[in-house]
Scaffold this motif. Structure first.
Motif, PDB file in Angstrom:
ATOM      1  N   LEU A 184       1.033  -1.233   0.087  1.00 46.38           N
ATOM      2  CA  LEU A 184       0.061  -0.218  -0.042  1.00 46.38           C
ATOM      3  C   LEU A 184       0.810   1.252  -0.040  1.00 46.38           C
ATOM      4  O   LEU A 184       0.457   1.954  -0.950  1.00 46.38           O
ATOM      5  CB  LEU A 184      -0.955  -0.043   1.234  1.00 46.38           C
ATOM      6  N   VAL A 185       1.848   1.242   0.959  1.00 46.81           N
ATOM      7  CA  VAL A 185       2.556   2.519   1.140  1.00 46.81           C
ATOM      8  C   VAL A 185       3.602   2.646  -0.096  1.00 46.81           C
ATOM      9  O   VAL A 185       3.555   3.729  -0.884  1.00 46.81           O
ATOM     10  CB  VAL A 185       3.704   2.483   2.422  1.00 46.81           C
ATOM     11  N   ASN A 186       3.987   1.817  -0.705  1.00 44.31           N
ATOM     12  CA  ASN A 186       5.103   1.736  -1.822  1.00 44.31           C
ATOM     13  C   ASN A 186       4.233   2.185  -3.323  1.00 44.31           C
ATOM     14  O   ASN A 186       4.386   2.900  -3.743  1.00 44.31           O
ATOM     15  CB  ASN A 186       5.802   0.528  -2.151  1.00 44.31           C
ATOM     16  N   MET A 187       2.939   1.598  -3.347  1.00 44.02           N
ATOM     17  CA  MET A 187       2.048   1.815  -4.433  1.00 44.02           C
ATOM     18  C   MET A 187       1.586   3.336  -4.383  1.00 44.02           C
ATOM     19  O   MET A 187       1.585   3.981  -5.371  1.00 44.02           O
ATOM     20  CB  MET A 187       0.964   0.810  -4.521  1.00 44.02           C
ATOM     21  N   VAL A 188       1.173   3.727  -3.305  1.00 47.66           N
ATOM     22  CA  VAL A 188       0.675   5.234  -3.066  1.00 47.66           C
ATOM     23  C   VAL A 188       1.902   6.177  -3.724  1.00 47.66           C
ATOM     24  O   VAL A 188       1.956   7.161  -4.221  1.00 47.66           O
ATOM     25  CB  VAL A 188       0.276   5.363  -1.562  1.00 47.66           C
ATOM     26  N   ARG A 189       3.140   5.820  -3.211  1.00 48.45           N
ATOM     27  CA  ARG A 189       4.239   6.625  -3.424  1.00 48.45           C
ATOM     28  C   ARG A 189       4.209   6.477  -5.122  1.00 48.45           C
ATOM     29  O   ARG A 189       4.771   7.502  -5.667  1.00 48.45           O
ATOM     30  CB  ARG A 189       5.303   6.126  -2.753  1.00 48.45           C
ATOM     31  N   GLY A 190       4.379   5.339  -5.597  1.00 45.74           N
ATOM     32  CA  GLY A 190       4.669   5.105  -6.947  1.00 45.74           C
ATOM     33  C   GLY A 190       3.622   5.933  -7.786  1.00 45.74           C
ATOM     34  O   GLY A 190       3.984   6.378  -8.721  1.00 45.74           O
ATOM     35  N   LEU A 191       2.494   5.897  -7.502  1.00 44.68           N
ATOM     36  CA  LEU A 191       1.556   6.411  -8.149  1.00 44.68           C
ATOM     37  C   LEU A 191       1.660   7.942  -8.228  1.00 44.68           C
ATOM     38  O   LEU A 191       0.965   8.786  -8.992  1.00 44.68           O
ATOM     39  CB  LEU A 191       0.132   6.227  -7.773  1.00 44.68           C
ATOM     40  N   GLN A 192       2.149   8.556  -7.058  1.00 41.21           N
ATOM     41  CA  GLN A 192       2.431  10.021  -7.040  1.00 41.21           C
ATOM     42  C   GLN A 192       3.695  10.191  -7.434  1.00 41.21           C
ATOM     43  O   GLN A 192       3.995  11.722  -7.556  1.00 41.21           O
ATOM     44  CB  GLN A 192       2.096  10.307  -5.411  1.00 41.21           C
ATOM     45  N   ALA A 193       4.687   9.452  -7.809  1.00 41.12           N
ATOM     46  CA  ALA A 193       5.924   9.901  -8.454  1.00 41.12           C
ATOM     47  C   ALA A 193       5.806  10.152  -9.866  1.00 41.12           C
ATOM     48  O   ALA A 193       6.682   9.639 -10.653  1.00 41.12           O
ATOM     49  CB  ALA A 193       6.928   8.615  -8.078  1.00 41.12           C
ATOM     50  N   VAL A 194       5.126  10.948 -10.176  1.00 41.48           N
ATOM     51  CA  VAL A 194       5.043  11.816 -11.613  1.00 41.48           C
ATOM     52  C   VAL A 194       5.602  13.139 -11.345  1.00 41.48           C
ATOM     53  O   VAL A 194       4.764  14.008 -10.402  1.00 41.48           O
ATOM     54  CB  VAL A 194       3.919  11.634 -12.006  1.00 41.48           C
ATOM     55  N   SER A 195       6.257  13.789 -11.973  1.00 43.01           N
ATOM     56  CA  SER A 195       6.658  15.004 -11.901  1.00 43.01           C
ATOM     57  C   SER A 195       5.717  15.972 -12.356  1.00 43.01           C
ATOM     58  O   SER A 195       4.929  15.999 -13.056  1.00 43.01           O
ATOM     59  CB  SER A 195       7.830  15.309 -13.066  1.00 43.01           C
ATOM     60  N   PRO A 196       5.557  17.146 -11.799  1.00 45.91           N
ATOM     61  CA  PRO A 196       4.696  18.092 -11.907  1.00 45.91           C
ATOM     62  C   PRO A 196       4.468  18.609 -13.534  1.00 45.91           C
ATOM     63  O   PRO A 196       3.554  18.773 -14.006  1.00 45.91           O
ATOM     64  CB  PRO A 196       5.042  19.307 -11.092  1.00 45.91           C
ATOM     65  N   GLU A 197       5.788  18.704 -14.041  1.00 42.73           N
ATOM     66  CA  GLU A 197       5.731  18.822 -15.362  1.00 42.73           C
ATOM     67  C   GLU A 197       5.109  17.875 -16.443  1.00 42.73           C
ATOM     68  O   GLU A 197       4.694  18.444 -17.381  1.00 42.73           O
ATOM     69  CB  GLU A 197       7.257  19.266 -15.900  1.00 42.73           C
TER      70      GLU A 197
END
Lengths: 263, 307
Positions: free
Chosen positions: B195-208
């Protein structure tokens, strides 16, 4: 034309800003910007950091809203222009998707919206031809990590061209590259501009780059971000790198530097 | 338009400090002079800094063999010392069996071991699948709704803080002594890291990259399928590697609490009956199961995450 048909006149411009203001909370990022960017022009935007250079591109590309004033792109609102893919954006970072090959990255804009039956303009050149246009023939199947910074940025330019934009917004695209690569890409960009006839609005923090590329240089000032002066660069096209060694060129750079330091 | 040229080649850039270090600290016999169009420079020979690794084994096949031989040899050495120690000090088998005893038990009791292996295998795999599936789906919900995240993340943390040994009897009481309780325990132990890793992964998209998506007028589902999900995969696989080993532990803990069959039940049984060789053989088998699942996830990762 023009006076009798205001809408037609607006369509002659790639972008028109009238007293545009951008605020972030109580901070005024851009104050009272008015300009008319003709179709087919190549303008560069120069200014100290924090003067709202990037904000200006983001205003035109519908990423930030205008607090007051008007912004139109090819006679449409920025939102309509975005939905019609009238403009494309090239960021400082190439923003390629690392799991896609160079070719598949160029194809990305064609895939987005296809399922929703959104009418997407498509360049006469195939993604493959666009990669060749930016000098990357033979590297179609390379992953971004296998490409240098300069090559990645060229893929980003090819991706920006794939929907045949009429306006290309570039936010310090070569800022992170070494000088030789930057020179090379500057020349390539001028060639692409000549070949495609696209209008370009190009943000940079390099005075020589602004003068070398631009037909006009927009000089912005900080606190609040405002348009200080539009400087015409009367150097004929096509320009070669050695233009930079001429007295005329240094006259412009010296003038802009004085302007920049006086802010 | 000119093609790719040499000054734009994808060579990994050495930092200025690193280059300076190399220039001053490289012995001259490791240097070569390169004449290019910008004049001649002296640079370290290619691979000059790999020299210590090349000692003796120049042949790559031989070097690879050596790479395998070192860990295998070390393991054999430890077994030999263990065997020698047990024999020399005449340690009774029920306290510490010699590796040869354990080996003999592995062969002789193979049918018994296998009869207990398969339930644990099944529980681990099912727990792995359900636990990770739930974690992925909940992570997707968290990323799309701050409200859902605010509501349920504290609960997820709370459940994760309960020792698995405390929660196992509760689940056995609820689900009975059958397979279900073990699958739930194995699933629960996989759940939180994923859960923790997947949330981080899904949010690991640069603002650009998100700005790019907006300029292309991408819908939420397009952003999810074309950008967020692929960029989360490296994070997901790190979590799955953890889950591959912990799901076996979960299944075994579940079997400790109440089961007639399974490696966990066999561990309890052989401990209480002083069948130490069987205990050791069971332990080897359970870690073998973990290693196998870990290897499967690693292979899957190599096939999926190619960038």
């Amino acid at each position: 034309m023009g006076a009798a048909d205001p809408a037609g006149a607006a369509r002659d411009y790639a972008a028109v800003l009238r007293n545009a203001v951008v605020r972030f909370g109580s901070f005024t990022a851009l104050q009272d910007i008015s300009l008319e960017l003709e179709q087919g022009a190549f303008w560069t935007i120069l200014g100290p950091s924090g003067c709202g250079k990037s904000t200006m591109l983001r205003l035109v590309s519908d990423l930030v809203p205008a607090a007051s004033g008007e912004v139109s792109v090819l006679g449409k609102s920025t939102e309509e222009a975005r939905l019609a893919r009238e403009f494309a954006f090239v960021f400082q970072d190439a923003t390629l998707l690392p799991w896609r090959t160079a070719l598949r990255n160029v194809e990305l804009p064609l895939e987005i919206g296809r399922r929703r039956n959104i009418k997407i303009p498509v360049s006469d050149r195939s993604p493959r031809e666009l990669l060749a246009l930016v000098g990357l023939q033979g590297r179609e199947d390379a992953l971004p990590r296998e490409l240098s910074g300069g090559m990645r940025q060229r893929v980003a330019i090819a991706r920006a061209l794939v929907c045949r934009p009429k306006l290309l917004l570039m936010d310090e695209p070569f800022g992170a590259l070494d000088e030789l690569t930057r020179d090379h890409l500057n020349l390539q960009l001028l060639q692409i501009w000549a070949e495609t006839g696209v209008t370009i609005l190009f943000v940079t923090h390099s005075i020589p780059e602004a003068v070398f590329l631009g037909q006009k240089v927009l000089m912005l000032g900080a606190n609040p971000g405002r348009l200080r002066e539009i400087v015409d660069i009367d150097i004929p096209s096509p320009r070669a790198i050695k233009v930079r060694d001429t007295q005329e060129f240094t006259k412009y750079t010296a003038y802009l530097r004085r302007l920049l330091e006086a802010d | 338009m000119s093609g790719a040229d040499d000054r734009d080649s994808p060579a990994p850039e050495a930092s200025a400090g690193n280059r300076k270090f190399r220039r001053w600290f490289t012995p001259t016999f490791l240097m070569v002079t390169v004449r290019g169009r910008y004049g001649a420079i002296v640079v370290p020979k290619k691979d000059a800094f790999r020299l210590p690794r090349q000692t003796g084994a120049a042949d790559p096949a031989l070097r690879r063999l050596l790479g395998h031989a070192i860990p295998v040899g070390t393991a054999i050495g430890i077994f030999l010392i263990w065997e020698a120690g047990v024999r020399m000090f005449q340690v009774p088998t029920y306290i510490a069996p010699a590796p040869s005893d354990v080996g003999r038990t592995l062969v002789e009791q193979w049918p018994l071991l296998m009869r207990n292996f398969w339930p644990t295998f099944y529980e681990s795999i099912m727990g792995f699948l359900f636990g990770n599936m739930a974690a992925i789906l909940i992570a997707v919900a968290f990323v799309h709704s701050r409200t859902v995240e605010r509501a349920f993340f504290p609960i997820a943390v709370f459940i994760n803080t309960i020792p698995i040994l405390a929660i196992a009897p509760i689940l056995v009481l609820i689900f009975g002594a059958g397979l279900t309780a073990k699958v739930v325990i194995a699933a629960l132990i996989c759940f939180f890291p994923t859960l923790v890793n997947m949330v981080r992964g899904l949010q690991a998209v640069s603002p650009e990259t998100l700005e790019l998506a907006r300029i292309l007028s991408a819908s939420r589902s397009e952003v999810f399928w074309k950008i967020r999900l692929p960029s989360s995969l490296p994070f997901l696989f790190s979590a799955l590697k953890i889950a591959a080993t912990t799901c076996v532990i979960g299944a075994i803990v579940g079997e400790w609490v109440g089961a007639n069959l399974g490696l966990g039940a066999l561990i309890i049984d052989s401990t209480f009956n002083f069948r130490s060789s069987l205990l050791y053989a069971t332990v080897f088998l359970s870690s073998g199961l973990s290693v196998m699942l870990f290897a499967l996830v690693t292979i899957a990762e190599k096939l999926v995450v190619r960038w």
